[in-house]
Design a protein around this motif. Structure first.
Motif, PDB file in Angstrom:
ATOM      1  N   LEU A  90      -5.681  -0.396  -6.212  1.00 13.69           N
ATOM      2  CA  LEU A  90      -7.158   0.026  -5.625  1.00 13.69           C
ATOM      3  C   LEU A  90      -6.852   1.308  -5.060  1.00 13.69           C
ATOM      4  CD1 LEU A  90      -7.978  -3.323  -4.252  1.00 13.69           C
ATOM      5  CD2 LEU A  90      -8.905  -2.413  -6.418  1.00 13.69           C
ATOM      6  N   LEU A  91      -7.833   2.517  -5.070  1.00 12.05           N
ATOM      7  CA  LEU A  91      -7.760   3.585  -4.380  1.00 12.05           C
ATOM      8  C   LEU A  91      -8.734   3.560  -3.254  1.00 12.05           C
ATOM      9  CD1 LEU A  91      -6.441   6.434  -4.139  1.00 12.05           C
ATOM     10  CD2 LEU A  91      -8.179   7.081  -5.846  1.00 12.05           C
ATOM     11  N   THR A  92      -8.345   4.215  -2.113  1.00 11.12           N
ATOM     12  CA  THR A  92      -9.201   4.101  -0.960  1.00 11.12           C
ATOM     13  C   THR A  92      -9.029   5.504  -0.083  1.00 11.12           C
ATOM     14  OG1 THR A  92     -10.215   3.040   0.970  1.00 11.12           O
ATOM     15  CG2 THR A  92      -7.791   2.477   0.475  1.00 11.12           C
ATOM     16  N   LYS A  93      -9.843   6.034   0.681  1.00 10.70           N
ATOM     17  CA  LYS A  93      -9.800   7.097   1.639  1.00 10.70           C
ATOM     18  C   LYS A  93      -9.049   6.662   2.763  1.00 10.70           C
ATOM     19  CE  LYS A  93     -13.143  10.248  -0.620  1.00 10.70           C
ATOM     20  NZ  LYS A  93     -14.864  10.422  -0.194  1.00 10.70           N
ATOM     21  N   LYS A  94      -9.652   5.410   3.369  1.00  6.22           N
ATOM     22  CA  LYS A  94      -9.470   4.923   4.678  1.00  6.22           C
ATOM     23  C   LYS A  94      -8.901   3.419   4.479  1.00  6.22           C
ATOM     24  CE  LYS A  94     -11.130   8.897   6.252  1.00  6.22           C
ATOM     25  NZ  LYS A  94     -10.059   9.927   6.701  1.00  6.22           N
ATOM     26  N   ILE A  95      -7.947   3.018   5.324  1.00  8.55           N
ATOM     27  CA  ILE A  95      -7.775   1.526   5.363  1.00  8.55           C
ATOM     28  C   ILE A  95      -7.940   1.204   6.700  1.00  8.55           C
ATOM     29  CG2 ILE A  95      -6.071  -0.276   5.516  1.00  8.55           C
ATOM     30  CD1 ILE A  95      -4.464   1.419   3.091  1.00  8.55           C
ATOM     31  N   GLU A 143      -2.679   8.816  10.509  1.00  7.37           N
ATOM     32  CA  GLU A 143      -4.148   9.171  10.067  1.00  7.37           C
ATOM     33  C   GLU A 143      -4.847   8.422   8.989  1.00  7.37           C
ATOM     34  OE1 GLU A 143      -6.483  13.635   9.088  1.00  7.37           O
ATOM     35  OE2 GLU A 143      -4.205  13.448   9.308  1.00  7.37           O
ATOM     36  N   GLY A 144      -5.921   7.938   9.233  1.00  8.33           N
ATOM     37  CA  GLY A 144      -6.922   7.435   7.827  1.00  8.33           C
ATOM     38  C   GLY A 144      -6.534   5.932   8.067  1.00  8.33           C
ATOM     39  N   ALA A 190       0.721  -1.235  -0.033  1.00 14.15           N
ATOM     40  CA  ALA A 190      -0.001  -0.043  -0.102  1.00 14.15           C
ATOM     41  C   ALA A 190       0.665   1.105  -0.005  1.00 14.15           C
ATOM     42  CB  ALA A 190      -0.930   0.006   1.306  1.00 14.15           C
ATOM     43  N   GLU A 191       0.306   2.470  -0.468  1.00 12.11           N
ATOM     44  CA  GLU A 191       1.216   3.652  -0.668  1.00 12.11           C
ATOM     45  C   GLU A 191       0.175   4.480  -0.030  1.00 12.11           C
ATOM     46  OE1 GLU A 191       2.622   3.861  -4.628  1.00 12.11           O
ATOM     47  OE2 GLU A 191       3.941   2.391  -4.409  1.00 12.11           O
ATOM     48  N   LYS A 192       0.668   5.787   0.629  1.00 13.29           N
ATOM     49  CA  LYS A 192      -0.042   7.087   0.812  1.00 13.29           C
ATOM     50  C   LYS A 192      -0.263   7.732  -0.383  1.00 13.29           C
ATOM     51  CE  LYS A 192      -1.925   9.623   4.113  1.00 13.29           C
ATOM     52  NZ  LYS A 192      -2.622  10.496   3.102  1.00 13.29           N
ATOM     53  N   THR A 193      -1.423   8.235  -0.607  1.00 13.03           N
ATOM     54  CA  THR A 193      -1.558   9.435  -1.766  1.00 13.03           C
ATOM     55  C   THR A 193      -1.891  10.824  -0.872  1.00 13.03           C
ATOM     56  OG1 THR A 193      -3.955   8.997  -1.980  1.00 13.03           O
ATOM     57  CG2 THR A 193      -2.312   7.408  -3.198  1.00 13.03           C
ATOM     58  N   GLU A 194      -2.246  11.656  -2.006  1.00 13.47           N
ATOM     59  CA  GLU A 194      -2.543  12.898  -1.478  1.00 13.47           C
ATOM     60  C   GLU A 194      -3.912  13.120  -0.580  1.00 13.47           C
ATOM     61  OE1 GLU A 194      -3.210  17.626  -2.897  1.00 13.47           O
ATOM     62  OE2 GLU A 194      -2.667  16.023  -4.395  1.00 13.47           O
ATOM     63  N   LEU A 232       3.440   1.470   6.021  1.00 10.82           N
ATOM     64  CA  LEU A 232       2.889   2.819   5.874  1.00 10.82           C
ATOM     65  C   LEU A 232       3.154   3.616   7.270  1.00 10.82           C
ATOM     66  CD1 LEU A 232      -0.734   1.483   4.776  1.00 10.82           C
ATOM     67  CD2 LEU A 232       1.042   2.895   3.369  1.00 10.82           C
ATOM     68  N   GLY A 233       4.042   3.179   8.201  1.00 11.78           N
ATOM     69  CA  GLY A 233       4.629   3.934   9.132  1.00 11.78           C
ATOM     70  C   GLY A 233       3.768   3.661  10.499  1.00 11.78           C
TER      71      GLY A 233
END
Length: 301
Positions: free
Chosen positions: A102-107, A263-264, A85-89, A242-243
């Protein structure tokens, strides 16, 4: 699968993940559950200490839960393995073994943990059946039976105090020199709890049901059950990439709302608590779903 853009992706589709999905589905959120079908308790014959489902095989509980969750049309299920997974804006990309991006706002991570069961003969075959981890999940079924505790020191003493209420035939197997304080030894002796220091060479069993513990000195002793606590690792490394921070015990660090340190991202179930039970997983999943929905609501309302 046509849709690649979601409000929430839940990685892990067992009890915690399905519980989170139901909370989100009932709020009409676009949700994808990704699951590879390797539940931590897949070898356990029955689930206990969960009202309305006591004694039901774990697979049947998750099968029924999945069917109910997928009645909510905004929830989808993918039989696949999330590998990165990667963080996006504005959210995250999630990549799967089959090649999906796949794109998502939250995981929500409901990925569980992997027990590092020793390679000692019979251990893996008995794990979750008669080589067990929790008196609350399994103890009643082995009440009054000849029982062993495969541990030493504080861990063994704590387990002995709980299991002592379930059987009068209890032995601590330290597989080496016993490590107890004098006052602990006095209590163990007062409760007639034996201590054996000889190392174990194998477990003799029949389809996971323990028969005898074999020792390196050639001796053997019959037991019906053994309690043990093995080290574990997280089932997925993606939270770390992802940290997300870990606790000192190796769980994903979450706050009272199941939020991780990033966050998220939320986590629920065995990956983020020492309370390993179906009931606890369902509860934390429900909370994670509700809190994720609250975060999405706050962003748009």
């Amino acid at each position: 699968m046509k849709q690649t853009n979601f409000e929430v992706i839940i990685i892990g589709g067992s009890y915690a993940g399905l519980s989170a999905a139901m909370a989100l589905g009932r709020s009409l959120r676009k949700v994808l559950i990704i699951d590879s079908g390797l539940a931590c308790n897949r070898q356990t014959p029955q689930s206990h200490n969960f009202i309305t489902q006591d004694g039901v095989p774990p697979a049947k509980i998750s099968e029924k839960a999945k069917k109910q969750v997928l009645q909510y049309k905004s929830v989808e299920f993918m039989n696949d393995l999330a590998i990165n997974a990667e963080k996006t804006e504005n959210g995250f990309f999630v990549f799967t073994q089959s090649g999906e991006k796949l794109l998502t706002k939250k995981i929500i991570f409901a990925t569980g943990i992997k027990d590092l069961v020793p390679d000692t003969q019979g251990f893996k075959e008995c794990w979750g059946i008669s080589l067990i981890h929790c008196p609350y999940c399994h103890g009643f079924e082995f009440r009054t039976k000849k029982t062993g505790i495969l541990a030493n020191g504080e861990r063994a003493f704590h387990l002995a105090s709980l299991v002592n209420n379930l059987t009068n035939d209890l032995t601590i197997l330290t597989t080496g020199k016993a490590d107890f304080k004098p006052e602990q030894l006095a209590k163990l002796e007062a409760h007639r709890i034996n201590i054996m220091e000889t190392e174990i060479s194998a477990l003799e069993h029949q389809e996971g049901q323990l028969k005898n513990v074999l020792f390196t000195n050639g001796d053997q002793q019959a037991f019906d059950a053994l309690y043990a606590g093995f080290p574990f690792i997280q089932h997925s490394y993606i939270p770390f990439s992802l940290g997300c921070e870990l606790t000192e015990h190796g769980h994903i660090k979450v706050n009272e709302f199941q939020q991780t340190t990033i966050e998220g991202i939320y986590a629920c179930g065995d990956n983020s608590t020492m309370m390993r039970s179906v009931a606890a997983a369902v509860a934390s999943g429900n909370l994670a779903g509700a809190m994720t929905n609250a975060a999405l609501t706050k962003e748009i309302f």
